[in-house]
Design an enzyme around this catalytic site. Structure first.
Site, mmCIF file in Angstrom:
data_model
loop_
_atom_site.group_PDB
_atom_site.id
_atom_site.type_symbol
_atom_site.label_atom_id
_atom_site.label_comp_id
_atom_site.label_asym_id
_atom_site.label_seq_id
_atom_site.Cartn_x
_atom_site.Cartn_y
_atom_site.Cartn_z
ATOM 1 N N LYS A 188 -32.815 16.515 -10.532
ATOM 2 C CA LYS A 188 -32.333 17.940 -10.666
ATOM 3 C C LYS A 188 -31.586 18.445 -9.356
ATOM 4 C CE LYS A 188 -34.393 22.415 -9.836
ATOM 5 N NZ LYS A 188 -35.121 23.130 -9.180
ATOM 6 N N LYS A 240 -30.081 22.772 -4.153
ATOM 7 C CA LYS A 240 -29.355 22.774 -2.840
ATOM 8 C C LYS A 240 -30.221 21.911 -2.009
ATOM 9 C CE LYS A 240 -30.523 27.527 -2.401
ATOM 10 N NZ LYS A 240 -30.968 27.740 -4.013
ATOM 11 N N LYS A 274 -42.980 22.483 -1.607
ATOM 12 C CA LYS A 274 -42.383 23.005 -0.239
ATOM 13 C C LYS A 274 -42.727 22.473 1.034
ATOM 14 C CE LYS A 274 -40.406 27.107 -2.239
ATOM 15 N NZ LYS A 274 -40.493 28.651 -2.755
HETATM 16 P P1 ADP Z 1 -32.741 25.523 -5.681
HETATM 17 O O1 ADP Z 1 -33.330 24.091 -6.252
HETATM 18 O O2 ADP Z 1 -31.156 24.847 -5.568
HETATM 19 O O3 ADP Z 1 -32.871 25.611 -4.420
HETATM 20 P P2 ADP Z 1 -33.773 27.782 -6.610
HETATM 21 O O4 ADP Z 1 -35.155 27.074 -6.499
HETATM 22 O O5 ADP Z 1 -33.323 28.715 -5.602
HETATM 23 O O6 ADP Z 1 -32.779 26.414 -6.467
HETATM 24 O O7 ADP Z 1 -33.715 28.317 -8.175
HETATM 25 C C1 ADP Z 1 -33.015 29.413 -8.564
HETATM 26 C C2 ADP Z 1 -33.072 29.658 -9.819
HETATM 27 O O8 ADP Z 1 -32.241 28.569 -10.513
HETATM 28 C C3 ADP Z 1 -34.424 29.399 -10.515
HETATM 29 O O9 ADP Z 1 -34.870 30.297 -11.688
HETATM 30 C C4 ADP Z 1 -34.361 28.020 -11.056
HETATM 31 O O10 ADP Z 1 -35.288 27.847 -12.129
HETATM 32 C C5 ADP Z 1 -32.928 27.856 -11.406
HETATM 33 N N1 ADP Z 1 -32.669 26.456 -11.055
HETATM 34 C C6 ADP Z 1 -32.405 25.998 -10.119
HETATM 35 N N2 ADP Z 1 -31.994 24.593 -10.223
HETATM 36 C C7 ADP Z 1 -31.879 24.353 -11.498
HETATM 37 C C8 ADP Z 1 -31.408 23.278 -12.302
HETATM 38 N N3 ADP Z 1 -30.989 22.184 -11.706
HETATM 39 N N4 ADP Z 1 -31.290 23.218 -13.751
HETATM 40 C C9 ADP Z 1 -31.847 24.646 -14.218
HETATM 41 N N5 ADP Z 1 -32.221 25.604 -13.596
HETATM 42 C C10 ADP Z 1 -32.408 25.524 -11.939
#
Ligand code: ADP
Ligand code: TRP
Length: 320
Positions: free
Chosen positions: A189, A192, A110
């Site tokens: 990956k 958002k 981050k």
């Molecule tokens: P982002 O990366 O979009 O900000 P978050 O970090 O808020 O998403 O992740 C929220 C949840 O969704 C977590 O438990 C995370 O491990 C899962 N997650 C997020 N992106 C993925 C992905 N591309 N594949 C599998 N799980 C994901």
């Protein structure tokens, strides 16, 4: 068996969130005593606009209920309705070595992305430990990127239990290995923060246009293609059953099947899969009293657990 997981309301949910976290979390209500919450205290570390946070919190509530969370079986709540966790986080921070937090990848990632390195961001895993330990969870279903935070939680629980009294149950992470990481439209990956995501409840037009933008190689239309190295196929596999996957793989290998065709098939499949959820979401959006009452009664149940754990932890450290 008690199961707890949380999700940050930091934007519209995408299909990576759905397969990596929502679906496994919702399915666990079949297996035990499930708790699921919207981590709005955590989201404060990155979301600075209050209206955005409020809206995103509500969206997540609608999304989960629309995707099959059954409030009769899952204790579903907003983290901030259980303020006991913040006090528990303080008690845990007493046994938290700085070095343990300094090693957290999520914090370093981050910071690297330009998020201000606040104390809240640094102490994020301690609050997460408080969430998990407050309800004495056995299992914590999360995506791979959150596994380290569950390991931190275990370390803190063990340390606290040794130093004071055996207050906390030691939780286990549950990573959905077969789901792994859902790729985004650029093959990285899906996230958002990379803006490579496909929203769960985006409009038809937007969803289609995101899918049509999936990056593929430049193999000519008539040539055979390798499904196993293709992002479109990787996403298709999430929605399709074994026969459909085989049929699609055969079409790739036969040639005369373009990536545009594969993308259209992916779009149709995804749109159809989420159709019942979309209908349910519309219904819920028109019934905000119901949604609010679900969150309130979830919070009441979670608070009973959190209060009980907190009282024991307070006593263990000598506050009462
Ligand atoms: P982002 O990366 O979009 O900000 P978050 O970090 O808020 O998403 O992740 C929220 C949840 O969704 C977590 O438990 C995370 O491990 C899962 N997650 C997020 N992106 C993925 C992905 N591309 N594949 C599998 N799980 C994901
Ligand atoms: N950190 C998690 C995420 O970004 C959200 C979260 C907060 C969580 N507290 C939790 C997940 C407790 C599981 C258990 O996805």
């Amino acid at each position: 068996m008690r199961i707890l997981s949380g999700i940050q309301p930091s934007g519209k949910l995408h299909i990576g969130n759905y397969f990596g976290m929502m679906r496994p979390a919702i399915e666990l209500q079949e297996r035990g005593d499930a708790f699921l919450f919207i981590a709005n205290y955590h989201a404060l570390t990155t979301v600075t606009d209050s209206d955005v946070l409020r809206d995103a919190t509500w969206d997540v509530a609608l999304d989960f209920l629309a995707c099959g969370l059954d409030p009769q079986r899952t204790v579903f709540f907003r983290q901030s309705d259980v303020p006991e966790v913040t006090e528990l986080a303080w008690l845990l921070s007493i046994v938290t070595p700085m070095g343990l937090l300094e090693r957290c990848h999520s914090y370093k990632d981050k910071i690297a992305k330009g998020i201000a390195p606040s104390h809240g961001l640094f102490a994020y895993p301690v609050l997460m430990a408080a969430d998990i330990l407050s309800v004495q969870s056995d299992i914590v279903p999360v995506g791979r990127d959150q596994k380290q935070h569950v390991e931190v939680t275990r370390d803190l629980a063990i340390k606290f239990n040794n130093q004071y009294a055996p207050v906390f149950k030691i939780p286990e992470p549950s990573i959905q290995e077969h789901v792994a990481v859902v790729p985004g439209v650029d093959g990285q990956k899906m996230s958002k923060s990379y803006n490579n995501h496909v929203e769960l409840f985006g409009s038809k037009k937007e969803t289609k246009s995101r899918i049509m933008r999936i990056v593929t190689d430049s193999t000519p239309l008539e040539d055979p293609k390798d499904p196993d190295t293709c992002n479109v196929f990787a996403l298709y596999k999430l929605f399709a059953d074994a026969n459909e996957q085989q049929a699609m793989a055969d079409r790739y290998r036969a040639g005369n099947f373009g990536y545009g065709d594969a993308k259209k098939a992916l779009f149709e499949k995804m749109w159809e899969t989420f159709a019942p959820f979309r209908a349910k979401r519309e219904e819920l959006a028109a019934n905000s009293d119901f949604v609010e009452s679900v969150l309130q009664s979830g919070a009441e149940r979670a608070r009973v657990e959190a209060r009980h754990t907190l009282d024991r932890a307070r006593k263990a450290v000598g506050l009462v």
